[in-house]
Design a protein around this motif. Structure first.
Motif, PDB file in Angstrom:
ATOM      1  N   GLY A 191       0.780  -1.228   0.000  1.00  0.00           N
ATOM      2  CA  GLY A 191       0.000   0.000   0.000  1.00  0.00           C
ATOM      3  C   GLY A 191       0.814   1.282   0.000  1.00  0.00           C
ATOM      4  N   GLN A 192       2.036   1.268   0.538  1.00  0.00           N
ATOM      5  CA  GLN A 192       2.823   2.495   0.645  1.00  0.00           C
ATOM      6  C   GLN A 192       4.152   2.397  -0.098  1.00  0.00           C
ATOM      7  OE1 GLN A 192       2.874   4.740   4.297  1.00  0.00           O
ATOM      8  NE2 GLN A 192       1.482   3.309   5.279  1.00  0.00           N
ATOM      9  N   LEU A 193       4.199   1.559  -1.107  1.00  0.00           N
ATOM     10  CA  LEU A 193       5.459   1.332  -1.798  1.00  0.00           C
ATOM     11  C   LEU A 193       5.480   2.007  -3.163  1.00  0.00           C
ATOM     12  CD1 LEU A 193       5.934  -2.478  -1.046  1.00  0.00           C
ATOM     13  CD2 LEU A 193       6.707  -0.517   0.307  1.00  0.00           C
ATOM     14  N   ASP A 194       6.662   2.485  -3.559  1.00  0.00           N
ATOM     15  CA  ASP A 194       6.806   3.014  -4.912  1.00  0.00           C
ATOM     16  C   ASP A 194       6.836   1.844  -5.892  1.00  0.00           C
ATOM     17  OD1 ASP A 194       9.529   1.999  -5.157  1.00  0.00           O
ATOM     18  OD2 ASP A 194      10.157   3.679  -3.911  1.00  0.00           O
ATOM     19  N   THR A 195       6.788   2.159  -7.181  1.00  0.00           N
ATOM     20  CA  THR A 195       6.634   1.117  -8.205  1.00  0.00           C
ATOM     21  C   THR A 195       7.763   0.091  -8.158  1.00  0.00           C
ATOM     22  OG1 THR A 195       5.473   2.667  -9.642  1.00  0.00           O
ATOM     23  CG2 THR A 195       6.393   0.696 -10.672  1.00  0.00           C
ATOM     24  N   ARG A 196       8.999   0.569  -8.029  1.00  0.00           N
ATOM     25  CA  ARG A 196      10.141  -0.348  -8.038  1.00  0.00           C
ATOM     26  C   ARG A 196      10.135  -1.240  -6.802  1.00  0.00           C
ATOM     27  NH1 ARG A 196      16.517   1.475  -8.550  1.00  0.00           N
ATOM     28  NH2 ARG A 196      17.420  -0.619  -8.381  1.00  0.00           N
ATOM     29  N   THR A 197       9.913  -0.651  -5.631  1.00  0.00           N
ATOM     30  CA  THR A 197       9.902  -1.430  -4.392  1.00  0.00           C
ATOM     31  C   THR A 197       8.724  -2.387  -4.378  1.00  0.00           C
ATOM     32  OG1 THR A 197      10.916   0.439  -3.248  1.00  0.00           O
ATOM     33  CG2 THR A 197       9.938  -1.282  -1.887  1.00  0.00           C
ATOM     34  N   ARG A 198       7.598  -1.928  -4.898  1.00  0.00           N
ATOM     35  CA  ARG A 198       6.407  -2.780  -4.972  1.00  0.00           C
ATOM     36  C   ARG A 198       6.706  -4.055  -5.750  1.00  0.00           C
ATOM     37  NH1 ARG A 198       3.099  -2.298  -9.348  1.00  0.00           N
ATOM     38  NH2 ARG A 198       1.021  -3.243  -9.263  1.00  0.00           N
ATOM     39  N   GLU A 199       7.422  -3.923  -6.867  1.00  0.00           N
ATOM     40  CA  GLU A 199       7.761  -5.090  -7.670  1.00  0.00           C
ATOM     41  C   GLU A 199       8.666  -6.039  -6.889  1.00  0.00           C
ATOM     42  OE1 GLU A 199       7.776  -7.773 -10.703  1.00  0.00           O
ATOM     43  OE2 GLU A 199       6.503  -5.991 -10.470  1.00  0.00           O
ATOM     44  N   THR A 200       9.604  -5.481  -6.133  1.00  0.00           N
ATOM     45  CA  THR A 200      10.488  -6.309  -5.311  1.00  0.00           C
ATOM     46  C   THR A 200       9.698  -7.099  -4.277  1.00  0.00           C
ATOM     47  OG1 THR A 200      12.332  -4.756  -5.571  1.00  0.00           O
ATOM     48  CG2 THR A 200      12.426  -6.253  -3.685  1.00  0.00           C
ATOM     49  N   VAL A 201       8.746  -6.418  -3.626  1.00  0.00           N
ATOM     50  CA  VAL A 201       7.937  -7.077  -2.600  1.00  0.00           C
ATOM     51  C   VAL A 201       7.031  -8.136  -3.220  1.00  0.00           C
ATOM     52  CG1 VAL A 201       6.081  -6.718  -0.933  1.00  0.00           C
ATOM     53  CG2 VAL A 201       8.049  -5.188  -0.963  1.00  0.00           C
ATOM     54  N   LEU A 202       6.461  -7.851  -4.390  1.00  0.00           N
ATOM     55  CA  LEU A 202       5.625  -8.843  -5.067  1.00  0.00           C
ATOM     56  C   LEU A 202       6.427 -10.104  -5.375  1.00  0.00           C
ATOM     57  CD1 LEU A 202       3.599  -6.629  -7.587  1.00  0.00           C
ATOM     58  CD2 LEU A 202       2.764  -7.685  -5.485  1.00  0.00           C
ATOM     59  N   GLU A 203       7.644  -9.919  -5.868  1.00  0.00           N
ATOM     60  CA  GLU A 203       8.490 -11.073  -6.176  1.00  0.00           C
ATOM     61  C   GLU A 203       8.862 -11.830  -4.905  1.00  0.00           C
ATOM     62  OE1 GLU A 203      11.787  -9.540  -8.324  1.00  0.00           O
ATOM     63  OE2 GLU A 203      10.635  -9.114 -10.145  1.00  0.00           O
TER      64      GLU A 203
END
Length: 244
Positions: A191-203
């Motif tokens: 919910g509070q992540l930028d696009t690049r970090t969000r992708e890292t967390v999804l992976e």
């Protein structure tokens, strides 16, 4: 005494879960307040989360998603219905056994992060390992690995107040994974992540399921996270109305 084998097993019956279910919820009801002002957060929710899957719950704010996670994690008690985690009926556990279950089998990622402000990022991630008295070398190696995975190795010595909201979220995710939980519960983890970090967390969430065999149950409004989930449930007005 470990929680393994304690509580009341929910064995397969005409209306009970099968052994493949990591989470089994039956006719769950939770109401806050009383009288005309009472809020029925959950109105008879029933579903199962198979082992080794990433399962998402979506729904509007106020639909009961956070309440559901709190009940599954044993942080709250239902007014009616049953919750089983890894075959153990939570209703059969006292507070001490619930604490053991959360410490040994369940990891939590809260919307409010829940980090200890006086501890560094590394110390926050290491808290679950300290609670189970992991050897220092094992603890330090696991903390370094997790902070590297979430891209925060260089921020290990910073305290929560020195980190951005997205960085705090990543520390919270790393901490939740510290003990290699069988079940990870996450409330809006991207919910509070930028696009690049969000992708890292999804992976990372996907890898936790695919590589470590964990089960992930999360709430989200993130369309990409919903797309990557193995299964999606929708909560509407406290009731599961759809899924895939």
């Amino acid at each position: 005494m470990p929680v393994t084998g304690t509580g009341t097993p929910m064995r397969r019956t005409a209306d009970g879960p099968g052994p493949e279910a990591m989470v089994a919820v039956r006719d769950l009801v939770r109401t806050y307040g009383g009288g005309p002002a009472a809020v029925r957060a959950l109105r008879g929710v029933t579903f199962e989360v198979p082992r080794g899957e990433l399962v998402a719950v979506r729904g509007r704010s106020g639909a009961g998603k956070t309440t559901l996670l709190n009940l599954v994690g044993g942080l709250d008690r239902p007014d009616a219905g049953r919750v089983a985690v890894d075959g153990v009926d939570l209703a059969g556990l006292g507070e001490r056994r619930l604490l053991e279950l959360r410490r040994e089998r369940v990891g939590f990622v809260f919307q409010t992060f829940g980090l200890i402000p006086t501890l560094t990022a590394a110390e926050n991630v290491g808290v679950p390992l300290r609670l189970r008295r992991a050897p220092r070398h094992e603890r330090e190696a696991r903390v370094e690995l997790l902070l590297s995975l979430v891209g925060l190795r260089e921020h290990a010595a910073q305290r929560p107040g020195e980190l951005s909201g997205g960085q705090q979220q990543r520390v919270a995710i790393a901490r939740a994974l510290a003990n290699r939980p069988a079940l990870l519960l996450a409330d809006e983890p991207t919910g509070q992540l930028d696009t690049r970090t969000r992708e890292t967390v999804l992976e990372l969430l996907r890898a936790v399921v695919d590589s470590e065999g964990a089960t992930v149950l999360l709430t989200t409004h993130d369309d990409e996270l919903l797309r990557r989930a193995d299964r999606v449930f929708e909560l509407r007005d406290g009731v599961v109305t759809a899924g895939r």
